[in-house]
Scaffold this motif. Structure first.
Motif, short mmCIF file in Angstrom:
data_model
loop_
_atom_site.label_atom_id
_atom_site.label_comp_id
_atom_site.label_asym_id
_atom_site.label_seq_id
_atom_site.Cartn_x
_atom_site.Cartn_y
_atom_site.Cartn_z
N PRO A 24 0.86 -1.18 0.00
CA PRO A 24 0.00 0.00 0.00
C PRO A 24 0.90 1.23 0.00
N GLU A 49 -4.15 2.29 -1.45
CA GLU A 49 -3.50 3.20 -0.51
C GLU A 49 -4.18 2.97 0.84
N GLN A 78 -6.40 -1.57 2.53
CA GLN A 78 -5.77 -1.28 3.81
C GLN A 78 -6.50 -0.14 4.53
N LYS A 147 -0.31 -5.18 8.66
CA LYS A 147 1.02 -4.76 8.20
C LYS A 147 1.64 -3.91 9.30
N PHE A 185 12.67 5.35 7.52
CA PHE A 185 13.18 4.67 6.33
C PHE A 185 14.71 4.62 6.35
N GLY A 209 10.65 -4.32 2.81
CA GLY A 209 11.72 -3.37 3.09
C GLY A 209 12.93 -3.62 2.22
N ASP A 210 13.22 -2.63 1.35
CA ASP A 210 14.44 -2.64 0.53
C ASP A 210 14.48 -3.73 -0.54
N ILE A 211 13.32 -4.17 -1.00
CA ILE A 211 13.30 -5.14 -2.12
C ILE A 211 12.97 -4.35 -3.38
N GLY A 232 7.57 -1.83 -2.19
CA GLY A 232 7.04 -0.47 -2.10
C GLY A 232 7.76 0.46 -3.05
N ARG A 233 8.84 1.10 -2.56
CA ARG A 233 9.49 2.14 -3.35
C ARG A 233 10.04 1.64 -4.68
C1 FMN Z 1 5.12 7.13 -0.75
C2 FMN Z 1 4.88 6.06 0.28
C3 FMN Z 1 3.60 5.82 0.72
C4 FMN Z 1 3.35 4.81 1.67
N1 FMN Z 1 2.08 4.57 2.06
C5 FMN Z 1 1.82 3.51 2.87
C6 FMN Z 1 0.50 3.15 3.20
O1 FMN Z 1 -0.49 3.77 2.74
N2 FMN Z 1 0.31 2.09 4.04
C7 FMN Z 1 1.37 1.35 4.53
O2 FMN Z 1 1.17 0.38 5.26
N3 FMN Z 1 2.63 1.67 4.23
C8 FMN Z 1 2.87 2.71 3.39
N4 FMN Z 1 4.15 2.99 3.05
C9 FMN Z 1 5.23 2.06 3.47
C10 FMN Z 1 5.43 0.98 2.38
O3 FMN Z 1 4.27 0.24 2.16
C11 FMN Z 1 6.57 0.02 2.75
O4 FMN Z 1 6.25 -0.62 3.94
C12 FMN Z 1 7.90 0.76 2.89
O5 FMN Z 1 8.08 1.70 1.86
C13 FMN Z 1 9.08 -0.23 2.91
O6 FMN Z 1 9.11 -0.98 1.72
P1 FMN Z 1 10.10 -0.59 0.49
O7 FMN Z 1 11.49 -0.58 1.03
O8 FMN Z 1 9.84 -1.68 -0.52
O9 FMN Z 1 9.69 0.75 0.03
C14 FMN Z 1 4.43 4.03 2.16
C15 FMN Z 1 5.73 4.30 1.72
C16 FMN Z 1 5.97 5.29 0.77
C17 FMN Z 1 7.37 5.52 0.30
#
Ligand code: FMN
Length: 335
Positions: A24, A49, A78, A147, A185, A209-211, A232-233
């Motif tokens: 999300p 989202e 979510q 989550k 982060f 995280g970080d994938i 995510g990112r």
């Molecule tokens: C722009 C942005 C918006 C996010 N929105 C949510 C969200 O709505 N709900 C949630 O549980 N996490 C949210 N997160 C966290 C991500 O879902 C994820 O847990 C986090 O970025 C780590 O994963 P990644 O390293 O793959 O980015 C958000 C992160 C970013 C960068």
């Protein structure tokens, strides 16, 4: 390696035919973006989202869950809030709209949310978190998932006990972002800790995280032995990335990443959908996606600077089409 994740709801077992899921992401994973991601990831679970329970109840958030059942493939909704009744009511609305599952946000570090007791604040208010999972999983038939993060401000909080309690309360799956709320982060996600949690829980554990690419995904699966992964990112500007990772996990060959021309055409497709859905406001939303997608090729910086200044959709399209004309055949084939 089995690519199937089984989730238990009240009297139903749901199956996801891919180990990789879309996080999300507030301000990103709306239905238009999900449609793009879905092109490459037909089997994956994609998340909305995060949605505030009150906004669903009062109707103004309803467009975020409008006709989820008509989308191709599974969509998780979510919800964030800390009131069991409100989240249960919102969950029922989302279920009626076709949600594949309901996820409760227990990880969001944003102060506006945690100050009111939602998101990561639930890691501290464990009795309430447990009550939330119990009540929501009694209110709907679809699986209810959580989550969360590795803790509030350090790793000595016995997060394992918390997660076991959530499992006993009816959580069908837990996704763990391998950082504490305090870490935000920063640093790197602790996949080792996620692996230790995976050993304890019986329900599916999803590592997050970080994938960012197939290599990270395979490393993370190896290190955590998790049932699945959430990205995510890594998806920002690369809606094909989930599909690429799914291919790698399923050991399929021949994934075709879009070339430069296709990526530029994707920007136009995304923009058209945004304008159709949101009118001129769509251009504002498109700008951030443009800056994420328009990179890593020789003309990218100049084009990106021009695109984000374009005053309307026609100008964006003209700039892109002109750039495509200038790409030579070799460049067109580059990814
Ligand atoms: C722009 C942005 C918006 C996010 N929105 C949510 C969200 O709505 N709900 C949630 O549980 N996490 C949210 N997160 C966290 C991500 O879902 C994820 O847990 C986090 O970025 C780590 O994963 P990644 O390293 O793959 O980015 C958000 C992160 C970013 C960068």
């Amino acid at each position: 390696m089995s690519s199937i994740i089984k989730l238990k709801g009240k009297g139903v077992t749901k199956i996801i035919k891919s180990k990789v899921m879309l996080s999300p992401l507030a301000g990103v994973t709306d239905k238009i973006f999900r449609k793009l991601v879905r092109k490459w990831a037909p089997d994956s679970l994609l998340f909305t989202e995060m949605i505030n329970a009150t906004s669903l109840k009062k109707g103004y958030g309803i467009q975020k869950i409008d006709q989820l059942g008509l989308e191709h493939g599974p969509i998780g909704v979510q919800i964030f809030d800390n009131r069991p009744y409100a989240v249960s009511e919102a969950a029922k609305l989302a279920e009626d709209s076709g949600a594949f599952l309901i996820d409760i946000n227990m990880g969001c570090p944003v102060k506006k949310i945690s100050k009111k007791g939602g998101g990561s604040a639930l890691i501290k208010d464990r009795l309430l978190a447990i009550e939330l999972v119990k009540r929501v999983s009694n209110a709907v038939k679809v699986p209810v998932t959580v989550k969360t993060r590795l803790g509030w401000d350090n790793k000595q909080e016995n997060i394992e006990e918390f997660l076991l309690n959530l499992q006993d309360s009816g959580a069908a799956m837990i996704t763990i972002h391998g950082r504490t709320r305090k870490e935000g982060f920063s640093g790197t996600a602790d996949w080792g800790m996620i692996g230790r949690i995976k050993e304890l829980l019986e329900i599916p554990v999803i590592a997050n995280g970080d994938i960012k690419n197939p290599k990270d995904a395979l490393n993370c699966l190896k290190k955590t032995n998790a049932d699945g992964l959430m990205v995510g990112r890594g998806i920002l500007g690369s809606p094909w990335k989930l599909g690429e990772i799914d291919y790698a996990i399923k050991e399929l060959i021949g994934f075709k990443e879009p070339n430069i021309e296709e990526k530029l055409l994707l920007i136009i497709e995304h923009l058209d959908e945004l304008i159709k859905e949101k009118g001129t406001h769509g251009l504002l939303i498109a700008r951030k996606h443009i800056s994420w997608t328009c990179k890593n090729f020789p003309q990218a910086t100049k084009l990106r600077n021009n695109l984000v200044r374009a005053i309307d959709a026609d100008e964006v399209k003209q700039l892109i089409n002109k750039t495509i004309e200038t790409l030579n055949t070799d460049q067109k084939l580059l990814i």
